[in-house]
Motif scaffolding. Structure first.
Motif, PDB file in Angstrom:
ATOM      1  N   ASP A  74       0.828  -1.210   0.000  1.00 27.69           N
ATOM      2  CA  ASP A  74       0.000   0.000   0.000  1.00 27.69           C
ATOM      3  C   ASP A  74       0.864   1.262   0.000  1.00 27.69           C
ATOM      4  O   ASP A  74       0.453   2.306  -0.473  1.00 27.69           O
ATOM      5  CB  ASP A  74      -0.936   0.021   1.220  1.00 27.69           C
ATOM      6  N   GLU A  75       2.079   1.139   0.542  1.00 26.69           N
ATOM      7  CA  GLU A  75       2.968   2.292   0.521  1.00 26.69           C
ATOM      8  C   GLU A  75       3.830   2.340  -0.741  1.00 26.69           C
ATOM      9  O   GLU A  75       4.000   3.397  -1.335  1.00 26.69           O
ATOM     10  CB  GLU A  75       3.866   2.315   1.778  1.00 26.69           C
ATOM     11  N   PHE A  76       4.386   1.191  -1.160  1.00 25.33           N
ATOM     12  CA  PHE A  76       5.339   1.272  -2.270  1.00 25.33           C
ATOM     13  C   PHE A  76       4.727   1.185  -3.666  1.00 25.33           C
ATOM     14  O   PHE A  76       5.307   1.705  -4.610  1.00 25.33           O
ATOM     15  CB  PHE A  76       6.504   0.280  -2.096  1.00 25.33           C
ATOM     16  N   ILE A  77       3.564   0.550  -3.807  1.00 19.67           N
ATOM     17  CA  ILE A  77       2.967   0.442  -5.152  1.00 19.67           C
ATOM     18  C   ILE A  77       2.655   1.834  -5.741  1.00 19.67           C
ATOM     19  O   ILE A  77       3.011   2.102  -6.889  1.00 19.67           O
ATOM     20  CB  ILE A  77       1.719  -0.480  -5.186  1.00 19.67           C
ATOM     21  N   PRO A  78       2.025   2.743  -4.966  1.00 17.27           N
ATOM     22  CA  PRO A  78       1.769   4.078  -5.534  1.00 17.27           C
ATOM     23  C   PRO A  78       3.052   4.785  -6.003  1.00 17.27           C
ATOM     24  O   PRO A  78       3.035   5.473  -7.024  1.00 17.27           O
ATOM     25  CB  PRO A  78       1.120   4.839  -4.371  1.00 17.27           C
ATOM     26  N   ILE A  79       4.140   4.581  -5.276  1.00 10.77           N
ATOM     27  CA  ILE A  79       5.394   5.220  -5.679  1.00 10.77           C
ATOM     28  C   ILE A  79       5.960   4.542  -6.936  1.00 10.77           C
ATOM     29  O   ILE A  79       6.443   5.202  -7.848  1.00 10.77           O
ATOM     30  CB  ILE A  79       6.412   5.211  -4.515  1.00 10.77           C
ATOM     31  N   ALA A  80       5.836   3.235  -6.975  1.00 11.79           N
ATOM     32  CA  ALA A  80       6.275   2.505  -8.175  1.00 11.79           C
ATOM     33  C   ALA A  80       5.479   2.965  -9.395  1.00 11.79           C
ATOM     34  O   ALA A  80       6.020   3.103 -10.495  1.00 11.79           O
ATOM     35  CB  ALA A  80       6.113   1.001  -7.961  1.00 11.79           C
ATOM     36  N   GLU A  81       4.199   3.243  -9.174  1.00 15.97           N
ATOM     37  CA  GLU A  81       3.355   3.716 -10.281  1.00 15.97           C
ATOM     38  C   GLU A  81       3.788   5.102 -10.720  1.00 15.97           C
ATOM     39  O   GLU A  81       3.917   5.389 -11.903  1.00 15.97           O
ATOM     40  CB  GLU A  81       1.881   3.720  -9.857  1.00 15.97           C
ATOM     41  N   HIS A  82       4.032   5.951  -9.730  1.00 11.83           N
ATOM     42  CA  HIS A  82       4.387   7.338 -10.000  1.00 11.83           C
ATOM     43  C   HIS A  82       5.709   7.447 -10.762  1.00 11.83           C
ATOM     44  O   HIS A  82       5.872   8.275 -11.645  1.00 11.83           O
ATOM     45  CB  HIS A  82       4.463   8.107  -8.676  1.00 11.83           C
ATOM     46  N   THR A  83       6.668   6.599 -10.408  1.00  8.87           N
ATOM     47  CA  THR A  83       7.999   6.675 -11.021  1.00  8.87           C
ATOM     48  C   THR A  83       8.104   5.855 -12.310  1.00  8.87           C
ATOM     49  O   THR A  83       9.113   5.948 -13.003  1.00  8.87           O
ATOM     50  CB  THR A  83       9.066   6.112 -10.064  1.00  8.87           C
ATOM     51  N   ILE A  87       6.495  -0.787 -14.126  1.00  9.38           N
ATOM     52  CA  ILE A  87       6.577  -1.589 -15.355  1.00  9.38           C
ATOM     53  C   ILE A  87       7.588  -2.735 -15.211  1.00  9.38           C
ATOM     54  O   ILE A  87       7.199  -3.894 -15.336  1.00  9.38           O
ATOM     55  CB  ILE A  87       6.763  -0.700 -16.591  1.00  9.38           C
ATOM     56  N   PRO A  88       8.867  -2.460 -14.889  1.00  9.69           N
ATOM     57  CA  PRO A  88       9.763  -3.594 -14.648  1.00  9.69           C
ATOM     58  C   PRO A  88       9.359  -4.437 -13.429  1.00  9.69           C
ATOM     59  O   PRO A  88       9.460  -5.672 -13.468  1.00  9.69           O
ATOM     60  CB  PRO A  88      11.138  -2.945 -14.434  1.00  9.69           C
ATOM     61  N   ILE A  89       8.858  -3.801 -12.388  1.00  6.15           N
ATOM     62  CA  ILE A  89       8.449  -4.561 -11.201  1.00  6.15           C
ATOM     63  C   ILE A  89       7.260  -5.464 -11.560  1.00  6.15           C
ATOM     64  O   ILE A  89       7.207  -6.627 -11.184  1.00  6.15           O
ATOM     65  CB  ILE A  89       8.107  -3.619 -10.017  1.00  6.15           C
ATOM     66  N   GLY A  90       6.313  -4.913 -12.302  1.00  8.33           N
ATOM     67  CA  GLY A  90       5.135  -5.681 -12.724  1.00  8.33           C
ATOM     68  C   GLY A  90       5.516  -6.867 -13.597  1.00  8.33           C
ATOM     69  O   GLY A  90       4.908  -7.935 -13.515  1.00  8.33           O
ATOM     70  N   SER A 119      -1.608  -3.064 -12.342  1.00  8.21           N
ATOM     71  CA  SER A 119      -1.859  -1.644 -12.089  1.00  8.21           C
ATOM     72  C   SER A 119      -2.249  -0.960 -13.408  1.00  8.21           C
ATOM     73  O   SER A 119      -1.767  -1.349 -14.470  1.00  8.21           O
ATOM     74  CB  SER A 119      -0.584  -1.029 -11.513  1.00  8.21           C
ATOM     75  N   PRO A 120      -3.115   0.064 -13.342  1.00  9.84           N
ATOM     76  CA  PRO A 120      -3.509   0.771 -14.564  1.00  9.84           C
ATOM     77  C   PRO A 120      -2.290   1.239 -15.375  1.00  9.84           C
ATOM     78  O   PRO A 120      -2.316   1.208 -16.597  1.00  9.84           O
ATOM     79  CB  PRO A 120      -4.290   1.989 -14.054  1.00  9.84           C
ATOM     80  N   CYS A 121      -1.228   1.633 -14.678  1.00 11.48           N
ATOM     81  CA  CYS A 121      -0.024   2.143 -15.346  1.00 11.48           C
ATOM     82  C   CYS A 121       0.636   1.105 -16.234  1.00 11.48           C
ATOM     83  O   CYS A 121       1.310   1.441 -17.198  1.00 11.48           O
ATOM     84  CB  CYS A 121       1.012   2.600 -14.325  1.00 11.48           C
ATOM     85  N   GLN A 122       0.464  -0.171 -15.906  1.00 12.17           N
ATOM     86  CA  GLN A 122       1.121  -1.218 -16.695  1.00 12.17           C
ATOM     87  C   GLN A 122       0.556  -1.299 -18.110  1.00 12.17           C
ATOM     88  O   GLN A 122       1.196  -1.837 -18.997  1.00 12.17           O
ATOM     89  CB  GLN A 122       1.014  -2.572 -15.984  1.00 12.17           C
ATOM     90  N   PHE A 123      -0.636  -0.744 -18.291  1.00 15.83           N
ATOM     91  CA  PHE A 123      -1.228  -0.745 -19.627  1.00 15.83           C
ATOM     92  C   PHE A 123      -0.538   0.259 -20.545  1.00 15.83           C
ATOM     93  O   PHE A 123      -0.733   0.245 -21.749  1.00 15.83           O
ATOM     94  CB  PHE A 123      -2.732  -0.464 -19.553  1.00 15.83           C
ATOM     95  N   GLU A 127       4.381  -3.195 -24.722  1.00 15.20           N
ATOM     96  CA  GLU A 127       4.837  -4.579 -24.855  1.00 15.20           C
ATOM     97  C   GLU A 127       4.204  -5.503 -23.815  1.00 15.20           C
ATOM     98  O   GLU A 127       4.605  -6.661 -23.706  1.00 15.20           O
ATOM     99  CB  GLU A 127       6.361  -4.655 -24.698  1.00 15.20           C
ATOM    100  N   LEU A 128       3.254  -4.981 -23.044  1.00 17.85           N
ATOM    101  CA  LEU A 128       2.678  -5.784 -21.957  1.00 17.85           C
ATOM    102  C   LEU A 128       2.142  -7.130 -22.444  1.00 17.85           C
ATOM    103  O   LEU A 128       2.477  -8.174 -21.900  1.00 17.85           O
ATOM    104  CB  LEU A 128       1.569  -4.998 -21.237  1.00 17.85           C
ATOM    105  N   LEU A 129       1.309  -7.069 -23.471  1.00 15.74           N
ATOM    106  CA  LEU A 129       0.689  -8.303 -23.955  1.00 15.74           C
ATOM    107  C   LEU A 129       1.702  -9.286 -24.523  1.00 15.74           C
ATOM    108  O   LEU A 129       1.620 -10.492 -24.247  1.00 15.74           O
ATOM    109  CB  LEU A 129      -0.392  -7.986 -25.002  1.00 15.74           C
ATOM    110  N   SER A 130       2.673  -8.776 -25.274  1.00 18.50           N
ATOM    111  CA  SER A 130       3.660  -9.714 -25.829  1.00 18.50           C
ATOM    112  C   SER A 130       4.531 -10.276 -24.718  1.00 18.50           C
ATOM    113  O   SER A 130       4.952 -11.432 -24.777  1.00 18.50           O
ATOM    114  CB  SER A 130       4.495  -9.065 -26.935  1.00 18.50           C
ATOM    115  N   PHE A 131       4.767  -9.470 -23.679  1.00 16.99           N
ATOM    116  CA  PHE A 131       5.523  -9.989 -22.529  1.00 16.99           C
ATOM    117  C   PHE A 131       4.756 -11.122 -21.845  1.00 16.99           C
ATOM    118  O   PHE A 131       5.324 -12.160 -21.507  1.00 16.99           O
ATOM    119  CB  PHE A 131       5.841  -8.876 -21.521  1.00 16.99           C
ATOM    120  N   ILE A 132       3.461 -10.918 -21.651  1.00 15.08           N
ATOM    121  CA  ILE A 132       2.649 -11.951 -20.998  1.00 15.08           C
ATOM    122  C   ILE A 132       2.633 -13.221 -21.852  1.00 15.08           C
ATOM    123  O   ILE A 132       2.820 -14.325 -21.341  1.00 15.08           O
ATOM    124  CB  ILE A 132       1.212 -11.437 -20.734  1.00 15.08           C
ATOM    125  N   LYS A 133       2.452 -13.044 -23.156  1.00  9.03           N
ATOM    126  CA  LYS A 133       2.411 -14.205 -24.050  1.00  9.03           C
ATOM    127  C   LYS A 133       3.707 -14.999 -24.002  1.00  9.03           C
ATOM    128  O   LYS A 133       3.688 -16.223 -23.876  1.00  9.03           O
ATOM    129  CB  LYS A 133       2.125 -13.758 -25.496  1.00  9.03           C
TER     130      LYS A 133
END
Ligand code: C2E
Ligand code: CA
Ligand code: CA
Ligand code: CA
Length: 277
Positions: A74-83, A87-90, A119-123, A127-133
């Motif tokens: 709850d503390e670090f995810i918002p910061i990860a999103e902001h910075t 994306i690499p963490i996800g 997270s919404p930011c990951q969209f 390359e998100l979809l190709s990474f998942i595939k």
């Protein structure tokens, strides 16, 4: 009155200062945290109410840093999103969760579902979809054993690339799960538009049941509504026998919560799940 005003001002500025320092430190430590191997996934089982069996798990990220100690998502995810570090963490989360799922399925020779939070930011990652595939392929996990949990916030933005990504996710056979249902601007039309498979009733509704009649009635209605749309219902944050009993009576499909298990490390889950497979 003037003095009070000044005191109030300095009180807030001191608080603000502390907050900003903390934020700065978190941000600083977060760079390089992946390389230093400070992130670890924990897994929380999801139980079938009737069968009393584990049907899947939700992957929940933990961060341990030598300077900061344990930092909550709850503390670090918002910061990860902001910075943008989300994306690499996800990606780490997706890859790690799928690798573990493969290992776990091989241990028990049974198909189970891995739910991963997006997270919404990951969209914004084209390359998100190709990474998942490619991750599914590399880990030998079939698409329908992966479930992506998204919140209503993702859908609210109305951005076309998100729309397209959600359609593609469903087309691939990956499951879509609506997280924290009831807390945002829950729109039923989203549930139909994007072929959601799972609806997760937020913990805030579960905590009041069975004593709070209004909450119980609401949970009843949500379950009936979700079932009429063909969705599987997961109750989040189930902590007591009484909650479980009512959820069973109301026909809830799956439950997740401390009553059965907190999120646990991978190797603990393998041992723990033996009795519930
Ligand atoms: P969430 O997705 O709603 O996850 C459920 C949270 O409820 C988890 O907190 C879980 O540990 C907690 N929980 C489960 N059962 C119970 C219970 O019976 N009682 C209580 N009091 N709590 C329970 P956690 O692990 O601290 O995660 C908090 C939030 O951080 C998550 O909420 C999710 O939004 C976010 N998060 C965690 N891991 C990830 C991740 O890998 N990626 C992204 N984007 N977000 C994540
Ligand atoms: Ca979730
Ligand atoms: Ca949730
Ligand atoms: Ca679907």
């Amino acid at each position: 009155a003037k003095d009070l005003g000044r005191n109030t001002y300095s009180f807030f500025s001191k608080e603000m200062n502390t907050m900003m320092l903390r934020r700065f430190e978190l941000e600083e430590q977060m760079h390089g945290a992946l390389e230093r191997n400070e992130f670890e996934l924990y897994y929380q089982p999801q139980f079938d109410v009737k069968k009393q069996k584990i049907m899947g798990v939700e992957a929940l990220l933990r961060w341990h840093n030598s300077a900061l100690g344990n930092v909550t998502p709850d503390e670090f995810i918002p910061i990860a999103e902001h910075t943008g570090l989300i994306i690499p963490i996800g990606r780490f989360v997706i890859k790690q969760a799928l690798m573990f799922l493969n290992e776990w399925q091989n241990t028990h020779h049974r198909k189970v579902t891995m739910a991963v939070n997006l997270s919404p930011c990951q969209f914004r990652d084209s390359e998100l979809l190709s990474f998942i595939k490619s991750s599914l392929k590399e880990t030998n996990v079939s698409a329908d054993n992966l479930e992506l949990e998204i919140t209503e916030g993702v859908l609210m933005s109305g951005q076309s690339h998100i729309h397209d990504a959600l359609i593609e996710i469903s087309a691939l056979g990956i499951k879509l799960s609506m997280d924290d249902f009831g807390t945002g601007y829950s729109s039923l039309s989203y549930l139909r538009q994007y072929a959601f498979d799972v609806l997760k009733i937020d913990q805030s509704f579960i905590s009041g049941i069975p004593l709070n009649k209004a909450d119980s009635e609401l949970v009843n209605t949500i379950i009936a509504m979700a079932h009429s749309l063909g969705l599987t219902v997961v109750a989040e944050g189930v902590e007591t026998k009484e909650q479980l009993k009512l959820l069973e009576e109301l026909g809830c499909d799956l439950v997740q919560g401390y009553y059965f298990s907190k999120p646990i490390k991978a190797r603990h889950l393998i041992d723990f799940s033996v009795n519930y497979m």
